[in-house]
Design an enzyme around this catalytic site. Structure first.
Site, PDB file in Angstrom:
ATOM      1  N   ASP A 165       0.803  -1.220   0.000  1.00 34.57           N
ATOM      2  CA  ASP A 165       0.000   0.000   0.000  1.00 34.57           C
ATOM      3  C   ASP A 165       0.835   1.268   0.000  1.00 34.57           C
ATOM      4  O   ASP A 165       0.330   2.342  -0.316  1.00 34.57           O
ATOM      5  CB  ASP A 165      -0.831   0.039   1.296  1.00 34.57           C
ATOM      6  CG  ASP A 165      -2.087  -0.791   1.190  1.00 34.57           C
ATOM      7  OD1 ASP A 165      -2.645  -0.874   0.093  1.00 34.57           O
ATOM      8  OD2 ASP A 165      -2.500  -1.361   2.221  1.00 34.57           O
TER       9      ASP A 165
HETATM   10  C1  GLC Z   1      -1.469  -4.008   5.444  1.00 36.16           C
HETATM   11  C2  GLC Z   1      -2.714  -4.035   4.583  1.00 36.16           C
HETATM   12  C3  GLC Z   1      -2.524  -4.961   3.386  1.00 36.16           C
HETATM   13  C4  GLC Z   1      -1.280  -4.615   2.645  1.00 36.16           C
HETATM   14  C5  GLC Z   1      -0.076  -4.612   3.579  1.00 36.16           C
HETATM   15  C6  GLC Z   1       1.188  -4.153   2.893  1.00 36.16           C
HETATM   16  O1  GLC Z   1      -1.307  -5.235   6.068  1.00 36.16           O
HETATM   17  O2  GLC Z   1      -3.823  -4.460   5.327  1.00 36.16           O
HETATM   18  O3  GLC Z   1      -3.642  -4.874   2.540  1.00 36.16           O
HETATM   19  O4  GLC Z   1      -1.113  -5.551   1.611  1.00 36.16           O
HETATM   20  O5  GLC Z   1      -0.318  -3.737   4.657  1.00 36.16           O
HETATM   21  O6  GLC Z   1       1.176  -2.795   2.570  1.00 36.16           O
END
Ligand code: GLC
Length: 809
Positions: free
Chosen positions: A494
């Site tokens: 993200d």
């Molecule tokens: C958090 C989010 C997930 C994402 C991860 C890496 O765990 O919930 O959706 O893939 O971060 O950024």
């Protein structure tokens, strides 16, 4: 240093010191009604949606010594006043003789001894019910009779959890409480925001006469609110004020006089916290659960639920920490992420911004499909309702309203409004369900796409199969200048948010993996045209990945809009990413030679003895062109931290190339059960996986955070059961193809699959890591390593001999 121990017999973890470095929690109930209880009795309880219908006010940011959501006070006469203490330790913090918090399956039991009084409280939500029960037993351990009063307390929040904090005028003006006298001195204290008084009330009640009550926090604490939770001044009075709050901070405190308790005598009192349309509606079940026998039965039911859940897969391996996790704690964590996604924990407080994530929940489904395939299907259905007609997906949704949104992408002007990966995960979840349950007819079920017309009706619907095809189509048509899938706002990571036009390698590989699933399904459905079509797409993307993303010793992770790679040795920071290497192996895009090189690079460049880092070196300062990843210091979270969710993917990749030793080394080094004696460094619960551990670029290397709600739960469970132990559902039957440490003599697994019990014994006399020499089913040798589907409700013995494979797949 440790704070407790695993009690395998009772399937519990027992905390023996209330001063754990952070709160250690446990979940009760489900998203429909429930939440979490911390190890000092605090509770965050919601019904249906943590953001939109929250019941108790639990503020994780307050000091650990503080009151959070609920507590229990006991008191006895001392001098002119009372000695008041909490058997949960918090918030009164009295010295204790015994303290045990039993973290059980769906319940928390706190047993403590203070001042010669033993208190034993079991906190749980009955299966498919919507009330939090506290079953309180009080024993006089002294040699004198004791007069004991019991005062359970909860503090309410406005149901709109964020409003509680953002509007300190409207919220207190609307909050009200009323008492409802029942027969025999029993009382129900109800609470509601004014606008809901006819439709939705919270209630708190017990099965013992209440001599007085309080519903206003200020009055309970005393002296205009200058009393404290550690020493509520109203508890120095004989009775509470019986005040029905017309506004303000609403609580529910019920004062019960147990009277004189003889030495050795035990009294029991049961409280209930719930929510219903009206008291009248709530009464029948309130009455039921005032009965001790009903509560005992509800606890037995809860145990039966978990017996059944866990019985679907039980293992006996040579590694006790692996057994702890696979038999109890890991499947329980998977059940928890299936319920709450990333929505409600100490770290993800569910205040409104989030909801259930499309990507997260799709992956969570895969962690429970062995145990409760039907619930998995229900969740898949929900997720498909927020799929868009173009094949992409809305990023997250509120489960109560099914209103979805585009997540953080909304906050960045000009950024793409979709995530490159979201829609593909569901393909994996659907095929996992089909292989587990064999219900191919699910593919024909019609489910609307998210877009609505002006009247709020869906514009278009499609079959489940159509949803899958559109997911593939979306990625196929949304590619950048190298023909690789566009990143969108972000992909799995993200926090890397590049300019529009950037391309993502995890999306390319996830697409490859999804295509493999589509090909396998089409083959099973004897749809040759689709097999050919999807194979062509697959080969095309495989070629692009190998042409544009190989960096010499590993694969790059992204290509920026101008073609600059990220995750390349040409970068000074973020030179190599773990997902960049595991996923080309999982997709089958990497050639054997590149797979071996890429995975060796992970071992050399990314592994630490506490887990595999997500990337290295960390970015050293904020850089808006890269996005959120640079807001963390090096070594934290996505910026070079040990982001655990990605570790099982490396494990899976290692098993695919047959490295049983390394796969198991990676598995063991992050097993939380093995951290039990290093809690001062790790800090989080040793019975669940955390989302992240600080990496070695950070001075606090080894410190865990964000426990419970992480994709690690589902993937480490899949990695361990389907890839290390190698028990993998397929359309044709249960495939057994382990990849284990060579020194293992073997292992046993009991697996329920398609209505039959497979009692599997794997023997490894040749001490290989991978390879199946022969498989016998009920004494008869079969061809290959897929044990057939029986569906006969019976138990079948499966004997697998590992060794040099005679017939290659
Ligand atoms: C958090 C989010 C997930 C994402 C991860 C890496 O765990 O919930 O959706 O893939 O971060 O950024």
């Amino acid at each position: 240093m440790n704070y407790g121990y695993f009690d395998d017999q009772n399937r519990e973890y027992v905390i023996t010191n209330p001063k754990a470095p952070v709160k250690w929690i446990n979940y009760v109930g489900t998203l429909a009604f429930g939440g979490f209880v911390d190890h000092t009795g605090g509770a965050l309880i919601c019904k249906g949606d943590p953001a939109l219908n929250r019941i108790t006010k639990y503020i994780p940011q307050l000091p650990d010594s503080d009151f959070k959501g609920a507590t229990l006070y006991l008191r006895f006469k001392q001098g002119n006043g009372y000695k008041v203490f909490s058997p949960y330790s918090v918030p009164t913090l009295d010295p204790y003789d015994l303290y045990e918090c039993h973290v059980g399956l769906g319940y928390t039991r706190i047993v403590s001894e203070f001042y010669g009084i033993r208190t034993d409280v079991t906190i749980f939500v009955p299966v498919r019910d919507s009330r939090l029960i506290r079953d309180i037993k009080i024993t006089n351990l002294s040699d004198q009779p004791m007069e004991i009063d019991v005062i359970p307390v909860v503090e309410y929040t406005h149901p709109d959890a964020l409003k509680q904090f953002t509007n300190a005028d409207w919220v207190p003006q609307t909050m009200q409480s009323r008492v409802y006298g029942d027969e025999k001195g029993l009382k129900i204290l109800i609470q509601y925001p004014f606008m809901y008084r006819e439709t939705r009330i919270n209630y708190f009640t017990s099965n013992h006469p209440v001599s007085s009550f309080e519903s206003d926090r200020k009055r309970f604490l005393g002296e205009s609110g200058y009393g404290s939770w550690a020493n509520p001044l109203s508890l120095q009075e004989a009775e509470l004020s019986n005040y029905e709050a017309l506004r303000g901070d609403n609580i529910a405190a019920l004062l019960h006089h147990l009277g004189e308790i003889q030495p050795g005598e035990t009294r029991r009192i049961i409280t209930q916290l719930g929510q219903e349309e009206s008291v009248e509606k709530a009464l029948p079940l309130i009455r039921k659960y005032r009965d001790e026998e009903s509560v005992d039965e509800a606890l037995r039911n809860l145990a039966r639920f978990w017996d059944d859940y866990l019985s679907k897969m039980q293992v006996e391996t040579p590694d006790p920490s692996m057994n702890h996790m696979l038999n109890v704690h890991n499947p329980r964590q998977c059940y928890t992420t299936k319920n709450w996604s990333r929505y409600l924990s100490l770290y993800q407080p569910g205040l409104g911004a989030r909801g259930m994530g499309f990507r997260d929940t799709s992956q969570d489904v895969m962690g429970i499909i062995t145990h409760i395939p039907e619930e998995g299907k229900d969740l898949i259905r929900k997720l498909l309702h927020i799929r868009k007609r173009d094949g992409s997906a809305m990023h997250q949704f509120n489960p109560l309203t099914m209103v979805a949104n585009e997540g953080d992408s909304r906050e960045v002007e000009g950024a793409p409004r979709y995530y490159g990966d979201d829609h593909l995960w569901i393909v994996l979840a659907i095929t996992a369900y089909l292989k587990e349950a064999g219900e191919i007819a699910f593919l024909d079920e019609v489910i609307p796409y998210y877009e609505k017309d002006e009247a709020g009706n869906p514009i278009e619907s499609g079959t489940v199969h159509d949803h899958m095809e559109r997911a593939i189509k979306f990625t196929r048509h949304n590619v950048g200048t190298h023909g690789l899938p566009l990143l969108g706002f972000a992909d799995w990571n993200d926090t890397v948010n590049l300019k529009p036009g950037a391309e993502s390698l995890i999306v390319a590989n996830l697409y490859g993996r999804a295509l493999l699933e589509m090909i396998e399904l089409a083959r099973y459905l004897e749809d040759t045209e689709s097999v050919e079509g999807y194979t062509a797409y697959y080969e095309e993307m495989k070629r692009r990945v190998n042409e544009h993303a190989w960096d010499g010793e590993w694969y790059v992770r992204y290509l920026d809009v101008d073609g600059t790679p990220l995750g390349s040795r040409s970068n000074t920071e973020g030179q190599i990413y773990a997902n960049g290497q595991s996923w080309p192996v999982i997709s089958g895009f990497a050639t054997p030679e590149r797979a071996a090189k890429a995975l060796d690079s992970v071992y050399r460049r990314l592994n630490t003895r506490k887990g595999i880092r997500l990337s290295t070196p960390g970015y050293k300062g904020f850089d808006p062109r890269k996005g959120g990843v640079t807001t963390y210091p090096p070594g934290a979270k996505e910026n070079g931290g040990i982001f655990l969710h990605t570790n099982p993917w490396v494990i899976i990749a290692e098993t695919i190339v047959g490295h049983g030793e390394r796969a198991f080394e990676y598995y063991s080094q992050i097993n939380p059960a093995a951290k039990n004696d290093r809690i001062n460094e790790f800090e989080c619960e040793p019975y669940v996986y955390p989302q992240n551990i600080l990496g070695d670029e950070h001075p606090q290397f080894g410190l865990a955070r964000n426990s419970w709600l992480t994709g690690t739960a589902s993937w480490i469970y899949q990695a361990a059961t389907q890839y290390i132990l190698g028990i993998m559902p397929t359309y044709e039957g249960l495939q057994i193809d382990p990849c284990i440490p060579g020194k293992w003599d073997g292992f046993k697994v009991t697996r329920v699959f398609r209505d039959a019990v497979y009692q599997i014994e794997v023997k490894n006399r040749d001490h290989v890591c991978k390879g199946v020499k022969s498989v016998k089913v009920d004494g008869q040798e079969i061809k290959g390593k897929i044990v057939p589907i029986f569906g006969d409700g019976k138990t079948h013995r499966v004997e697998v001999i590992m060794g040099e494979e005679v017939e290659k797949r």
